[in-house]
Design a protein around this motif. Sequence first.
Motif, PDB file in Angstrom:
ATOM      1  N   LYS A  38      -4.400   9.643   1.384  1.00  0.00           N
ATOM      2  CA  LYS A  38      -5.200   8.600   0.734  1.00  0.00           C
ATOM      3  C   LYS A  38      -4.319   7.395   0.407  1.00  0.00           C
ATOM      4  CE  LYS A  38      -8.094   7.703  -3.272  1.00  0.00           C
ATOM      5  NZ  LYS A  38      -8.569   8.198  -4.563  1.00  0.00           N
ATOM      6  N   GLU A  39      -4.549   6.307   1.118  1.00  0.00           N
ATOM      7  CA  GLU A  39      -3.773   5.091   0.888  1.00  0.00           C
ATOM      8  C   GLU A  39      -4.429   4.254  -0.210  1.00  0.00           C
ATOM      9  OE1 GLU A  39      -1.593   2.384   3.966  1.00  0.00           O
ATOM     10  OE2 GLU A  39      -3.665   1.675   3.787  1.00  0.00           O
ATOM     11  N   ILE A  40      -3.597   3.759  -1.135  1.00  0.00           N
ATOM     12  CA  ILE A  40      -4.104   2.911  -2.215  1.00  0.00           C
ATOM     13  C   ILE A  40      -3.323   1.598  -2.255  1.00  0.00           C
ATOM     14  CG2 ILE A  40      -4.939   4.812  -3.643  1.00  0.00           C
ATOM     15  CD1 ILE A  40      -2.378   4.450  -5.368  1.00  0.00           C
TER      16      ILE A  40
ATOM     17  N   GLN B 134      -3.202  -1.149  -9.860  1.00  0.00           N
ATOM     18  CA  GLN B 134      -3.871  -0.019 -10.526  1.00  0.00           C
ATOM     19  C   GLN B 134      -4.063  -0.260 -11.991  1.00  0.00           C
ATOM     20  OE1 GLN B 134      -1.779   3.563  -9.666  1.00  0.00           O
ATOM     21  NE2 GLN B 134      -1.480   3.018  -7.551  1.00  0.00           N
TER      22      GLN B 134
ATOM     23  N   CYS C 120       0.834   5.854  -0.178  1.00  0.00           N
ATOM     24  CA  CYS C 120       0.184   7.161  -0.237  1.00  0.00           C
ATOM     25  C   CYS C 120       1.046   8.001  -1.162  1.00  0.00           C
ATOM     26  CB  CYS C 120       0.115   7.817   1.145  1.00  0.00           C
ATOM     27  SG  CYS C 120      -0.985   6.983   2.292  1.00  0.00           S
ATOM     28  N   THR C 121       0.442   8.568  -2.187  1.00  0.00           N
ATOM     29  CA  THR C 121       1.198   9.353  -3.152  1.00  0.00           C
ATOM     30  C   THR C 121       1.573  10.711  -2.569  1.00  0.00           C
ATOM     31  OG1 THR C 121      -0.766  10.347  -4.133  1.00  0.00           O
ATOM     32  CG2 THR C 121      -0.006   8.247  -5.080  1.00  0.00           C
TER      33      THR C 121
ATOM     34  N   TYR D 101       0.838  -1.193   0.000  1.00  0.00           N
ATOM     35  CA  TYR D 101       0.000   0.000   0.000  1.00  0.00           C
ATOM     36  C   TYR D 101       0.873   1.242   0.000  1.00  0.00           C
ATOM     37  CZ  TYR D 101      -3.755  -3.158   1.350  1.00  0.00           C
ATOM     38  OH  TYR D 101      -4.679  -4.176   1.378  1.00  0.00           O
TER      39      TYR D 101
END
Length: 119
Positions: A90-92, A119, A83-84, A81
């Motif tokens: 916002k964690e993706i 993604q 965060c940009t 995971y």
Amino acid sequence: MTPKEIVIAYYENILKPDMIRPYLHPQMRVQWTGERGYLELSADELLAMIAQFSVRYASARFELTHIIEEENRVAVRYEHYVCTLEEPGKEILFSRAIGFWRTKEEKMYFGYVSSYRVQ
């Protein structure tokens, strides 16, 4: 430490090159198949890649979902995971992977990793 404990410690600290160096055998090799194709990395090359990754994201973490130990071999499945920098709150889910590791002299000696980007 058991091989399983060594691998867990590696993934818990993987984004901190100075913290994982003690877990890496001097002759460590990693064969990694992923988005960039096939890579074969030494311990120093792996640490350099991790350092580059660490500056590209505000934060990142690995979540081990499966771990199996047999003698000096450990198999893991994990999710990565991030965060940009643009959206640090916002964690993706970035990628999923499996890794097969062999330890030697209580260090990570050989690994095969296969990952894919979500993604």
